[in-house]
Design an enzyme around this catalytic site. Structure first.
Site, PDB file in Angstrom:
ATOM      1  N   TRP A 141       8.066   9.836   3.817  1.00 27.16           N
ATOM      2  CA  TRP A 141       7.791   8.969   4.970  1.00 27.16           C
ATOM      3  C   TRP A 141       8.925   7.959   4.948  1.00 27.16           C
ATOM      4  O   TRP A 141       9.003   7.118   4.050  1.00 27.16           O
ATOM      5  CB  TRP A 141       6.428   8.294   4.813  1.00 27.16           C
ATOM      6  CG  TRP A 141       6.054   7.478   6.011  1.00 27.16           C
ATOM      7  CD1 TRP A 141       5.462   7.932   7.142  1.00 27.16           C
ATOM      8  CD2 TRP A 141       6.256   6.067   6.196  1.00 27.16           C
ATOM      9  NE1 TRP A 141       5.283   6.897   8.031  1.00 27.16           N
ATOM     10  CE2 TRP A 141       5.763   5.736   7.468  1.00 27.16           C
ATOM     11  CE3 TRP A 141       6.797   5.057   5.419  1.00 27.16           C
ATOM     12  CZ2 TRP A 141       5.796   4.447   7.980  1.00 27.16           C
ATOM     13  CZ3 TRP A 141       6.832   3.767   5.925  1.00 27.16           C
ATOM     14  CH2 TRP A 141       6.334   3.479   7.198  1.00 27.16           C
ATOM     15  N   GLU A 147      -3.109   6.382  18.073  1.00 21.49           N
ATOM     16  CA  GLU A 147      -2.410   7.039  16.966  1.00 21.49           C
ATOM     17  C   GLU A 147      -2.454   8.564  17.082  1.00 21.49           C
ATOM     18  O   GLU A 147      -1.568   9.249  16.593  1.00 21.49           O
ATOM     19  CB  GLU A 147      -2.941   6.575  15.603  1.00 21.49           C
ATOM     20  CG  GLU A 147      -4.309   7.038  15.233  1.00 21.49           C
ATOM     21  CD  GLU A 147      -4.743   6.565  13.851  1.00 21.49           C
ATOM     22  OE1 GLU A 147      -3.896   6.463  12.960  1.00 21.49           O
ATOM     23  OE2 GLU A 147      -5.944   6.300  13.671  1.00 21.49           O
ATOM     24  N   CYS A 190       5.143   8.221   0.539  1.00 15.95           N
ATOM     25  CA  CYS A 190       5.702   9.520   0.183  1.00 15.95           C
ATOM     26  C   CYS A 190       4.829  10.189  -0.873  1.00 15.95           C
ATOM     27  O   CYS A 190       4.094   9.528  -1.597  1.00 15.95           O
ATOM     28  CB  CYS A 190       7.104   9.355  -0.378  1.00 15.95           C
ATOM     29  SG  CYS A 190       8.179   8.417   0.699  1.00 15.95           S
ATOM     30  N   LYS A 228      -0.652   8.564   5.393  1.00 16.16           N
ATOM     31  CA  LYS A 228      -2.029   8.232   5.046  1.00 16.16           C
ATOM     32  C   LYS A 228      -2.157   6.965   4.224  1.00 16.16           C
ATOM     33  O   LYS A 228      -3.014   6.139   4.470  1.00 16.16           O
ATOM     34  CB  LYS A 228      -2.617   9.422   4.289  1.00 16.16           C
ATOM     35  CG  LYS A 228      -4.078   9.284   3.931  1.00 16.16           C
ATOM     36  CD  LYS A 228      -4.939   9.535   5.133  1.00 16.16           C
ATOM     37  CE  LYS A 228      -6.400   9.282   4.864  1.00 16.16           C
ATOM     38  NZ  LYS A 228      -7.116   8.970   6.111  1.00 16.16           N
ATOM     39  N   GLU A 279     -11.454   0.104  17.252  1.00 20.78           N
ATOM     40  CA  GLU A 279     -11.302   1.343  16.493  1.00 20.78           C
ATOM     41  C   GLU A 279     -11.070   2.527  17.436  1.00 20.78           C
ATOM     42  O   GLU A 279     -10.230   3.391  17.168  1.00 20.78           O
ATOM     43  CB  GLU A 279     -12.542   1.543  15.609  1.00 20.78           C
ATOM     44  CG  GLU A 279     -12.676   2.896  14.924  1.00 20.78           C
ATOM     45  CD  GLU A 279     -11.558   3.237  13.959  1.00 20.78           C
ATOM     46  OE1 GLU A 279     -10.671   2.387  13.714  1.00 20.78           O
ATOM     47  OE2 GLU A 279     -11.535   4.379  13.467  1.00 20.78           O
ATOM     48  N   ASN A 321       8.889   7.068  -4.467  1.00 17.00           N
ATOM     49  CA  ASN A 321       7.944   6.560  -3.473  1.00 17.00           C
ATOM     50  C   ASN A 321       7.968   5.043  -3.571  1.00 17.00           C
ATOM     51  O   ASN A 321       7.978   4.506  -4.671  1.00 17.00           O
ATOM     52  CB  ASN A 321       6.538   7.102  -3.800  1.00 17.00           C
ATOM     53  CG  ASN A 321       5.466   6.484  -2.928  1.00 17.00           C
ATOM     54  OD1 ASN A 321       5.745   5.995  -1.835  1.00 17.00           O
ATOM     55  ND2 ASN A 321       4.243   6.505  -3.412  1.00 17.00           N
ATOM     56  N   GLY A 322       7.999   4.347  -2.436  1.00 14.39           N
ATOM     57  CA  GLY A 322       8.015   2.884  -2.484  1.00 14.39           C
ATOM     58  C   GLY A 322       9.362   2.349  -2.042  1.00 14.39           C
ATOM     59  O   GLY A 322      10.142   3.063  -1.397  1.00 14.39           O
ATOM     60  N   ARG A 339       0.714  12.407   3.013  1.00 14.73           N
ATOM     61  CA  ARG A 339       1.318  11.133   2.609  1.00 14.73           C
ATOM     62  C   ARG A 339       2.652  10.854   3.303  1.00 14.73           C
ATOM     63  O   ARG A 339       3.205   9.764   3.182  1.00 14.73           O
ATOM     64  CB  ARG A 339       1.530  11.115   1.096  1.00 14.73           C
ATOM     65  CG  ARG A 339       0.246  11.163   0.301  1.00 14.73           C
ATOM     66  CD  ARG A 339       0.547  11.151  -1.169  1.00 14.73           C
ATOM     67  NE  ARG A 339       1.050   9.858  -1.581  1.00 14.73           N
ATOM     68  CZ  ARG A 339       0.326   8.915  -2.139  1.00 14.73           C
ATOM     69  NH1 ARG A 339      -0.950   9.107  -2.357  1.00 14.73           N
ATOM     70  NH2 ARG A 339       0.862   7.772  -2.494  1.00 14.73           N
ATOM     71  N   HIS A 396      -9.592 -12.906  31.136  1.00  7.92           N
ATOM     72  CA  HIS A 396      -8.547 -13.861  30.753  1.00  7.92           C
ATOM     73  C   HIS A 396      -7.166 -13.211  30.671  1.00  7.92           C
ATOM     74  O   HIS A 396      -6.307 -13.723  29.964  1.00  7.92           O
ATOM     75  CB  HIS A 396      -8.931 -14.538  29.430  1.00  7.92           C
ATOM     76  CG  HIS A 396     -10.233 -15.253  29.529  1.00  7.92           C
ATOM     77  ND1 HIS A 396     -10.370 -16.469  30.148  1.00  7.92           N
ATOM     78  CD2 HIS A 396     -11.472 -14.889  29.139  1.00  7.92           C
ATOM     79  CE1 HIS A 396     -11.645 -16.839  30.114  1.00  7.92           C
ATOM     80  NE2 HIS A 396     -12.327 -15.889  29.517  1.00  7.92           N
ATOM     81  N   LYS A 455      -7.712   4.841  17.315  1.00  8.25           N
ATOM     82  CA  LYS A 455      -7.749   6.305  17.177  1.00  8.25           C
ATOM     83  C   LYS A 455      -7.017   6.952  18.353  1.00  8.25           C
ATOM     84  O   LYS A 455      -6.270   7.905  18.189  1.00  8.25           O
ATOM     85  CB  LYS A 455      -9.199   6.809  17.137  1.00  8.25           C
ATOM     86  CG  LYS A 455      -9.932   6.552  15.846  1.00  8.25           C
ATOM     87  CD  LYS A 455      -9.476   7.477  14.759  1.00  8.25           C
ATOM     88  CE  LYS A 455      -9.608   6.944  13.363  1.00  8.25           C
ATOM     89  NZ  LYS A 455      -9.156   5.669  12.967  1.00  8.25           N
TER      90      LYS A 455
HETATM   91  C1  F6R Z   1      -6.194   4.580  11.128  1.00  9.10           C
HETATM   92  C2  F6R Z   1      -6.009   4.495   9.692  1.00  9.10           C
HETATM   93  C3  F6R Z   1      -5.338   3.295   9.146  1.00  9.10           C
HETATM   94  C4  F6R Z   1      -5.957   2.883   7.799  1.00  9.10           C
HETATM   95  C5  F6R Z   1      -5.148   1.736   7.169  1.00  9.10           C
HETATM   96  C6  F6R Z   1      -5.766   1.230   5.892  1.00  9.10           C
HETATM   97  O1  F6R Z   1      -6.866   5.759  11.493  1.00  9.10           O
HETATM   98  O2  F6R Z   1      -6.363   5.386   8.967  1.00  9.10           O
HETATM   99  O3  F6R Z   1      -5.354   2.244  10.043  1.00  9.10           O
HETATM  100  O4  F6R Z   1      -7.275   2.505   8.005  1.00  9.10           O
HETATM  101  O5  F6R Z   1      -3.851   2.189   6.915  1.00  9.10           O
HETATM  102  O6  F6R Z   1      -5.803   2.226   4.912  1.00  9.10           O
HETATM  103  P1  F6R Z   1      -6.743   2.098   3.660  1.00  9.10           P
HETATM  104  O7  F6R Z   1      -8.147   2.153   4.149  1.00  9.10           O
HETATM  105  O8  F6R Z   1      -6.391   3.276   2.803  1.00  9.10           O
HETATM  106  O9  F6R Z   1      -6.459   0.784   3.002  1.00  9.10           O
END
Ligand code: F6R
Length: 604
Positions: free
Chosen positions: A74, A483, A2, A599, A476, A98-99, A27, A499, A480
């Protein structure tokens, strides 16, 4: 997760709270709310969904007052409804949080038995009522908060307003939920990060674990867990307002993808000067193993680095995702070196691994993008990626900056372990200098990538394959894709396909294969034949040499520039980012704020 903002001053705060929430929306964006104290009374406005809903309410019912708090949520406890939105309030206090308050259930039962009535399903409301309980017993706000904090378990950040106090704002931090204090001339601020404060002030300090702060327009008093008055250094925020706007781009994500030639160059320039590495001294020659941990995209950067460290520096690497690592509590080498990778520097699982590693006597090296973040502050050695603020929820430029920094570390380790002669080192380091140009080239291929994305946007499932460092790249690419576009995407090491996952393949399941012409190309090409034989449509990301071998096959080729073992993952990452971005655009999803995500993941 948040976002929190608070302003206490001598001018109206309503509009400015909303403006700061705009910057914090990355956030969390399930719901939002603001609260103020006006002539001693709590006022609040809350709305489900995106911030724009709250803004509309504000236009109809502007909040007055010179002292206020704001929140973008969030959801953890309770659905993202208006009733569960922050601020939570009672006749004594209004607060944002937050938390997670881990012991909220027992606190709630106790408060209910004392007659306090709960309106929401959140863990937050217990804090509001607990403070009210102490104030009902006659304690002033400061003492009521100090008493309350002693009862709360978990990692959290709070900002609190009090009925009858037009000039008082109290903030508290425990565990991995950061809080920044901002200093204006006749105003003080709190924010869940420096980005929240960017249009308010450049002077910031950060609360440490267990700190709480009492703010008035003129002063800030900070106390530690034991209630002792403490000083926290005030520094100049590195965040510039221009860095957190979209500019001429439609989305932050696209802007950040296109920034990569610059962010890669800045990161290289910070550590490679006149052909020589300038990195902190680390015991590369003597260690028997390196331990790496991270989450999500940052973990995939670590996984690429594992291949590099083992091949180029002959250094064994143990790597695990932080949420597993922290509970696995694996034995670590005596006096070992551990590496944590994180864009935000706040991810709670990665912070927990750091704490575990420390308890095991490890030296902590971290790669983070946010100066002053929790991981940065607790590490023995910090290497900053020079990617600038990353606002798009999906990580892009931070990932490639992590990769390029990791490649420099690998060269350093290989040199220190006597495995690279001067000429080979120079060749490899020189190769990295081409990265901005390689990325430019991929960016110039956006239209071709868009065509591939159109095909993928019609699919319900997509499989990504790769071998060697192309395997983490496939992971990766799939992350992407899912998500951003909400298409089910899975990644496998190409050799593992037989497999199990091969059973998924038919004409409706496109396969994206990451295959630069490297030493594993022939092997991947055989797997490609197996895919074609099952009738699945294929997109191959390769280079000219690879394309020569594949031209006769019925596959779509995305021909990327020629790369080396160090530059390939970074160059191909850019193409995979654009692929996911454009697929999402075709699907009409919210690229910068995908559903259910946030984020900075500061809860477990
Ligand atoms: C995916 C993404 C997340 C972050 C993960 C770790 O696009 O952004 O998977 O990589 O939440 O976040 P950080 O790097 O801030 O520890």
């Amino acid at each position: 997760m948040c976002g929190i903002i608070g302003i206490v001053g001598n001018h109206p705060v309503g509009q400015r709270l909303l403006h700061s929430l705009e910057k914090l929306e990355y956030r969390g964006y399930d719901s939002a709310g603001i609260g103020t104290i006006y002539k001693g009374h709590i006022q609040r406005l809350r709305a489900e969904g995106k911030l724009t809903n709250l803004k509309e309410k504000f236009l109809a019912h502007p909040l007055q007052g010179h002292n206020g708090i704001g929140h973008t949520r969030w959801a953890t406890h309770g659905q993202p409804t208006e009733i569960n939105s922050h601020p939570h309030a009672n006749p004594k206090v209004a607060l944002v949080h937050n938390g997670i308050i881990e012991n909220f259930e027992e606190l709630r039962k106790d408060l209910e038995s004392k007659g306090y009535v709960f309106e929401s399903e959140t863990d937050t409301e217990v804090v509001a009522h607990l403070i009210a309980l102490y104030m009902d017993k006659g304690l002033p706000p400061q003492e009521a908060v100090a008493k309350t904090l002693k009862h709360l378990k978990g990692a959290f950040a709070l900002a609190i307003l009090f009925t009858g106090y037009d000039n008082l704002l109290i903030a508290a931090r425990q565990g991995g939920s950061p809080l920044a204090i901002g200093y204006g001339k006749d105003e003080k601020y709190i924010g869940s990060d420096a980005i929240a404060l960017v249009s308010l002030t450049q002077e910031v300090s950060y609360l440490e674990d267990g700190d709480w702060a009492v703010l008035s327009p003129e002063s800030v008093a900070i106390f530690d867990k034991e209630g002792h008055s403490v000083e926290r250094p005030i520094e100049k925020s590195q965040v510039l307002e221009s860095a957190i706007t979209k500019g001429n781009y439609d989305h932050f994500m696209l802007k950040e993808i296109f920034e990569q030639p610059l962010t890669l160059e800045s990161t290289i320039n910070a550590y490679l000067k006149e052909g020589k590495l300038e990195l902190p001294t680390l015991p590369w020659a003597s260690i028997s193993r390196l331990t790496i941990s991270a989450c999500g995209t940052a973990y995939y950067a670590g996984l690429v680095a594992k291949y590099w460290f083992e091949k180029i520096a002959k250094l064994p690497v143990e790597i695990d995702i932080a949420s597993e690592f922290r509970y696995r509590t694996p034995p670590l080498p005596e006096n070992g070196l551990s590496l944590l990778i994180s864009q935000s520097g706040e991810t709670i699982d990665t912070v927990a691994v750091l704490e575990y590693m420390k308890s095991q006597g490890q030296r902590i090296l971290s790669i983070v993008n946010v100066r002053g973040s929790s991981i940065a502050r607790q590490s023995d050695v910090v290497l900053l990626t020079h990617a600038g603020p990353e606002i798009g929820v999906a990580s892009t430029k931070a990932f490639t900056a992590q990769l390029v920094l990791l490649s420099l570390l690998v060269l350093e380790a290989a040199q220190k372990r006597g495995l690279l002669n001067e000429t080979t080192f120079e060749e490899m380091a020189f190769g990295l200098r081409f990265l901005p140009a390689l990325c430019e080239k991929v960016l110039s291929q956006e239209e071709q990538i868009r065509t591939c994305a159109k095909t993928l946007s019609n699919a319900s499932d997509v499989l990504f394959l790769g071998r060697g460092t192309n395997f983490p790249l496939a992971l990766e690419g799939a992350l992407k894709m899912k998500e951003l576009s909400y298409i089910h995407a899975e990644a496998y090491a190409a050799g593992e396909m037989k497999h199990g996952p091969i059973a998924l393949l038919d004409k409706n399941v496109p396969v994206v294969i990451v295959a630069p012409f490297d030493d594993l190309f022939e092997k991947t090409a055989s797997n490609l034949q197996e895919v074609i034989a099952r009738g699945a449509p294929v997109i191959v990301l390769t280079d000219n040499k690879g394309a020569q071998h594949l031209r006769s096959l019925k596959v779509d080729l995305l021909i990327l520039p020629q790369t080396t073992s160090l530059t390939a993952p970074i160059t191909y990452a850019v193409a995979l980012q654009l692929l996911a971005y454009h697929t999402a655009l075709f699907k009409g999803t919210d690229v910068d704020q995908p559903r259910n995500l946030a984020k900075s993941v500061t809860v477990e």
